[in-house]
Design a protein around this motif. Structure first.
Motif, short mmCIF file in Angstrom:
data_model
loop_
_atom_site.label_atom_id
_atom_site.label_comp_id
_atom_site.label_asym_id
_atom_site.label_seq_id
_atom_site.Cartn_x
_atom_site.Cartn_y
_atom_site.Cartn_z
N ALA A 67 -1.81 -4.19 -4.89
CA ALA A 67 -2.85 -3.25 -5.30
C ALA A 67 -3.73 -2.85 -4.11
N CYS A 104 -1.76 -0.64 -1.63
CA CYS A 104 -1.70 0.76 -2.08
C CYS A 104 -3.01 1.49 -1.82
N ARG A 105 -4.13 0.86 -2.11
CA ARG A 105 -5.43 1.51 -1.89
C ARG A 105 -5.66 1.78 -0.40
#
Length: 116
Positions: free
Chosen positions: A58, A61-62
């Motif tokens: 996560a 991806c950010r």
């Protein structure tokens, strides 16, 4: 960056840290500003950049989206990079909402219309 042998986990983390720091500096962001944008602590960003820590999916991806990092830089570091400003702009546009895309389109059209 050319790597002679299969990268080890340590080398992959070092590559990630270097790519992250380079992208952050290119974007003109401080560690603190980037941390705030991706929802982590500044200490966590420092550890990613300097201490061989790797993020979870996560956060990865950010970071990729926030800094418009080409995933090829991370997953295929041995491949010569020819990332252009246009490629970076396209990745950034992909994260925009409809209003931002309209503003970008109008700005680009204005630049084209006023070009010498």
């Amino acid at each position: 960056m050319v790597i002679e042998s299969e990268p080890t986990v340590q080398n992959e983390a070092e590559i990630f840290g270097a790519v992250l720091k380079s992208a952050r500096l290119k974007a003109g962001l401080t560690v603190e500003a980037l941390a705030e944008r991706v929802g982590v602590t500044d200490r966590y960003i420092y550890r990613l950049e300097n201490n061989g820590k790797t993020p979870g999916y996560a956060v990865l991806c950010r970071l990729i989206r926030e800094l418009a990092i080409s995933p090829d830089l991370l997953f295929y570091p041995e491949k010569p990079s020819q990332d252009s400003e246009v490629d970076t702009l396209i990745r950034k546009l992909a994260t925009c909402d409809e209003r931002a895309i309209k503003v970008a389109r109008a700005t680009i059209q204005s630049l084209i219309d006023t070009a010498p």
